[in-house]
Design a protein around this motif. Structure first.
Motif, PDB file in Angstrom:
ATOM      1  N   MET A 276     110.587 -15.134 -69.479  1.00 22.34           N
ATOM      2  CA  MET A 276     112.023 -15.279 -70.229  1.00 22.34           C
ATOM      3  C   MET A 276     112.667 -15.496 -71.909  1.00 22.34           C
ATOM      4  N   MET A 277     111.293 -16.481 -72.585  1.00 23.91           N
ATOM      5  CA  MET A 277     111.526 -16.651 -73.963  1.00 23.91           C
ATOM      6  C   MET A 277     110.659 -15.708 -74.639  1.00 23.91           C
ATOM      7  N   GLY A 278     109.907 -14.670 -73.691  1.00 22.13           N
ATOM      8  CA  GLY A 278     108.215 -14.110 -74.599  1.00 22.13           C
ATOM      9  C   GLY A 278     107.374 -15.193 -75.452  1.00 22.13           C
ATOM     10  N   VAL A 279     107.177 -16.084 -74.967  1.00 21.91           N
ATOM     11  CA  VAL A 279     106.444 -17.525 -75.246  1.00 21.91           C
ATOM     12  C   VAL A 279     105.034 -16.996 -74.390  1.00 21.91           C
ATOM     13  N   LYS A 280     103.911 -16.784 -75.248  1.00 25.12           N
ATOM     14  CA  LYS A 280     102.276 -16.318 -75.046  1.00 25.12           C
ATOM     15  C   LYS A 280     102.176 -17.770 -75.242  1.00 25.12           C
ATOM     16  N   PRO A 281     100.885 -17.870 -74.353  1.00 21.73           N
ATOM     17  CA  PRO A 281      99.442 -19.098 -74.061  1.00 21.73           C
ATOM     18  C   PRO A 281      99.052 -18.981 -75.523  1.00 21.73           C
ATOM     19  N   ALA A 282      98.943 -19.805 -76.792  1.00 20.76           N
ATOM     20  CA  ALA A 282      98.223 -20.602 -77.678  1.00 20.76           C
ATOM     21  C   ALA A 282      97.104 -19.973 -78.043  1.00 20.76           C
ATOM     22  N   ALA A 283      95.972 -19.946 -77.475  1.00 28.10           N
ATOM     23  CA  ALA A 283      95.335 -18.542 -77.903  1.00 28.10           C
ATOM     24  C   ALA A 283      95.337 -17.108 -78.016  1.00 28.10           C
ATOM     25  N   GLU A 284      96.645 -16.640 -77.665  1.00 30.66           N
ATOM     26  CA  GLU A 284      96.533 -15.393 -77.974  1.00 30.66           C
ATOM     27  C   GLU A 284      98.016 -15.074 -79.283  1.00 30.66           C
ATOM     28  N   TYR A 285      98.097 -16.491 -79.931  1.00 30.43           N
ATOM     29  CA  TYR A 285      98.933 -16.588 -80.932  1.00 30.43           C
ATOM     30  C   TYR A 285      97.455 -16.274 -82.434  1.00 30.43           C
ATOM     31  N   LYS A 286      97.554 -14.946 -82.726  1.00 29.89           N
ATOM     32  CA  LYS A 286      96.607 -14.834 -84.309  1.00 29.89           C
ATOM     33  C   LYS A 286      97.883 -14.451 -85.310  1.00 29.89           C
ATOM     34  N   THR A 287      98.097 -15.844 -85.463  1.00 24.60           N
ATOM     35  CA  THR A 287      99.133 -15.838 -87.277  1.00 24.60           C
ATOM     36  C   THR A 287      98.816 -17.464 -87.006  1.00 24.60           C
ATOM     37  N   THR A 288      98.688 -17.251 -88.609  1.00 28.92           N
ATOM     38  CA  THR A 288      98.109 -18.081 -89.885  1.00 28.92           C
ATOM     39  C   THR A 288      98.712 -19.636 -89.180  1.00 28.92           C
ATOM     40  N   GLU A 289      97.915 -20.744 -89.935  1.00 27.98           N
ATOM     41  CA  GLU A 289      98.624 -21.714 -90.073  1.00 27.98           C
ATOM     42  C   GLU A 289     100.577 -21.929 -90.538  1.00 27.98           C
ATOM     43  N   LYS A 290     100.488 -21.358 -91.852  1.00 27.55           N
ATOM     44  CA  LYS A 290     101.165 -20.805 -92.863  1.00 27.55           C
ATOM     45  C   LYS A 290     102.477 -20.053 -91.460  1.00 27.55           C
ATOM     46  N   GLU A 291     102.145 -19.074 -91.802  1.00 26.66           N
ATOM     47  CA  GLU A 291     103.529 -18.199 -90.867  1.00 26.66           C
ATOM     48  C   GLU A 291     103.812 -18.917 -89.376  1.00 26.66           C
ATOM     49  N   GLN A 292     103.049 -20.031 -88.689  1.00 22.34           N
ATOM     50  CA  GLN A 292     103.340 -20.813 -87.282  1.00 22.34           C
ATOM     51  C   GLN A 292     104.428 -21.927 -87.855  1.00 22.34           C
ATOM     52  N   ILE A 293     103.852 -22.317 -88.673  1.00 25.08           N
ATOM     53  CA  ILE A 293     104.827 -23.289 -90.103  1.00 25.08           C
ATOM     54  C   ILE A 293     106.164 -22.633 -90.259  1.00 25.08           C
ATOM     55  N   ASP A 294     106.156 -21.259 -91.190  1.00 28.78           N
ATOM     56  CA  ASP A 294     107.618 -21.166 -90.937  1.00 28.78           C
ATOM     57  C   ASP A 294     108.082 -20.410 -90.310  1.00 28.78           C
ATOM     58  N   ALA A 295     107.521 -19.870 -88.714  1.00 29.77           N
ATOM     59  CA  ALA A 295     108.236 -19.685 -88.209  1.00 29.77           C
ATOM     60  C   ALA A 295     108.461 -20.418 -87.259  1.00 29.77           C
ATOM     61  N   VAL A 296     107.946 -21.891 -86.943  1.00 28.49           N
ATOM     62  CA  VAL A 296     108.928 -23.536 -86.305  1.00 28.49           C
ATOM     63  C   VAL A 296     110.357 -23.307 -87.493  1.00 28.49           C
ATOM     64  N   LYS A 297     109.335 -23.868 -88.774  1.00 34.38           N
ATOM     65  CA  LYS A 297     110.255 -24.025 -90.042  1.00 34.38           C
ATOM     66  C   LYS A 297     111.895 -23.246 -89.172  1.00 34.38           C
ATOM     67  N   SER A 298     111.887 -21.650 -89.788  1.00 30.20           N
ATOM     68  CA  SER A 298     113.154 -20.810 -89.483  1.00 30.20           C
ATOM     69  C   SER A 298     113.481 -20.239 -88.699  1.00 30.20           C
ATOM     70  N   GLY A 299     112.492 -20.828 -87.624  1.00 27.84           N
ATOM     71  CA  GLY A 299     112.780 -19.947 -85.625  1.00 27.84           C
ATOM     72  C   GLY A 299     112.336 -18.427 -86.216  1.00 27.84           C
ATOM     73  N   LYS A 300     112.361 -18.207 -84.539  1.00 26.56           N
ATOM     74  CA  LYS A 300     111.960 -16.979 -84.172  1.00 26.56           C
ATOM     75  C   LYS A 300     111.814 -15.647 -83.094  1.00 26.56           C
ATOM     76  N   GLY A 301     112.215 -14.739 -83.419  1.00 21.22           N
ATOM     77  CA  GLY A 301     112.869 -14.389 -81.284  1.00 21.22           C
ATOM     78  C   GLY A 301     113.948 -15.443 -81.166  1.00 21.22           C
TER      79      GLY A 301
END
Length: 103
Positions: free
Chosen positions: A53-78
Protein backbone atom coordinates in the motif's frame (compact mmCIF):
# COMPACT_ATOMS: atom_id res chain seq x y z
CA UNK A 1 23.64 -4.87 62.53
CA UNK A 2 23.12 -1.48 60.86
CA UNK A 3 26.30 -1.90 58.81
CA UNK A 4 24.92 -5.17 57.40
CA UNK A 5 21.56 -3.58 56.58
CA UNK A 6 23.28 -0.63 54.92
CA UNK A 7 25.45 -2.99 52.86
CA UNK A 8 22.42 -4.98 51.77
CA UNK A 9 20.55 -1.79 50.81
CA UNK A 10 23.50 -0.60 48.71
CA UNK A 11 23.75 -3.99 47.04
CA UNK A 12 20.01 -4.05 46.28
CA UNK A 13 20.13 -0.53 44.82
CA UNK A 14 23.13 -1.44 42.67
CA UNK A 15 21.43 -4.56 41.32
CA UNK A 16 18.25 -2.61 40.54
CA UNK A 17 20.13 0.12 38.69
CA UNK A 18 22.22 -2.35 36.72
CA UNK A 19 19.10 -4.29 35.72
CA UNK A 20 17.26 -1.20 34.54
CA UNK A 21 20.22 -0.04 32.47
CA UNK A 22 20.31 -3.37 30.68
CA UNK A 23 16.80 -2.78 29.34
CA UNK A 24 17.27 0.88 28.42
CA UNK A 25 16.57 1.84 24.80
CA UNK A 26 18.69 4.16 22.77
CA UNK A 27 17.12 7.50 21.97
CA UNK A 28 16.92 6.52 18.31
CA UNK A 29 15.22 3.24 19.09
CA UNK A 30 12.59 4.99 21.20
CA UNK A 31 11.89 7.60 18.49
CA UNK A 32 11.77 4.88 15.81
CA UNK A 33 9.34 2.73 17.80
CA UNK A 34 7.06 5.69 18.50
CA UNK A 35 7.02 7.18 14.99
CA UNK A 36 8.36 4.80 12.34
CA UNK A 37 7.71 1.23 13.43
CA UNK A 38 4.05 1.22 12.40
CA UNK A 39 5.04 1.41 8.72
CA UNK A 40 8.66 0.20 8.63
CA UNK A 41 8.22 -2.69 11.08
CA UNK A 42 9.89 -3.37 14.42
CA UNK A 43 12.80 -5.15 12.76
CA UNK A 44 12.96 -2.98 9.64
CA UNK A 45 10.70 -5.27 7.61
CA UNK A 46 7.23 -3.86 6.90
CA UNK A 47 4.14 -6.02 6.86
CA UNK A 48 3.18 -7.17 3.34
CA UNK A 49 0.06 -4.98 3.37
CA UNK A 50 1.93 -1.81 4.32
CA UNK A 51 4.73 -2.63 1.90
CA UNK A 52 2.25 -2.91 -0.97
CA UNK A 53 0.00 0.00 0.00
CA UNK A 54 2.71 2.50 0.98
CA UNK A 55 5.62 1.26 -1.12
CA UNK A 56 7.81 0.63 1.95
CA UNK A 57 10.86 -1.58 1.45
CA UNK A 58 12.75 -3.59 4.07
CA UNK A 59 15.65 -1.69 5.67
CA UNK A 60 18.20 -3.90 3.93
CA UNK A 61 16.96 -2.75 0.51
CA UNK A 62 17.54 0.97 1.10
CA UNK A 63 20.68 2.03 -0.79
CA UNK A 64 20.40 5.72 0.14
CA UNK A 65 22.93 7.60 2.23
CA UNK A 66 22.29 8.70 5.79
CA UNK A 67 21.84 12.30 4.63
CA UNK A 68 19.31 11.26 1.98
CA UNK A 69 17.35 9.30 4.59
CA UNK A 70 17.42 12.21 7.04
CA UNK A 71 16.17 14.55 4.28
CA UNK A 72 13.39 12.09 3.36
CA UNK A 73 12.23 11.90 6.98
CA UNK A 74 12.37 15.68 7.42
CA UNK A 75 10.60 16.60 4.19
CA UNK A 76 8.64 13.45 3.45
CA UNK A 77 9.00 11.21 0.42
CA UNK A 78 6.41 9.37 -1.61
CA UNK A 79 3.52 8.57 0.71
CA UNK A 80 5.56 9.27 3.87
CA UNK A 81 4.63 12.55 5.53
CA UNK A 82 7.26 15.05 6.65
CA UNK A 83 8.28 14.50 10.27
CA UNK A 84 10.18 17.77 10.78
CA UNK A 85 7.32 19.61 12.42
CA UNK A 86 6.84 16.75 14.90
CA UNK A 87 10.46 15.71 15.53
CA UNK A 88 13.64 17.69 16.12
CA UNK A 89 16.66 17.33 13.85
CA UNK A 90 18.44 15.35 16.58
CA UNK A 91 15.49 12.95 16.97
CA UNK A 92 15.34 12.41 13.21
CA UNK A 93 19.07 11.70 13.03
CA UNK A 94 18.83 9.29 15.98
CA UNK A 95 15.88 7.45 14.39
CA UNK A 96 17.68 7.19 11.03
CA UNK A 97 20.84 5.94 12.76
CA UNK A 98 18.77 3.25 14.51
CA UNK A 99 16.94 2.33 11.27
CA UNK A 100 20.28 1.88 9.52
CA UNK A 101 21.28 -0.72 12.14
CA UNK A 102 18.29 -2.86 11.15
CA UNK A 103 19.97 -3.83 7.89
Amino acid sequence: MTKTIRSMAVLAATVCMAGSMGFAQSAGEAVYKANCQSCHGSSGTPSPGIAKMMGVKPAAEYKTTEKEQIDAVKSGKGKMKAMSPKLTDAQIKDAVDYFRTLK
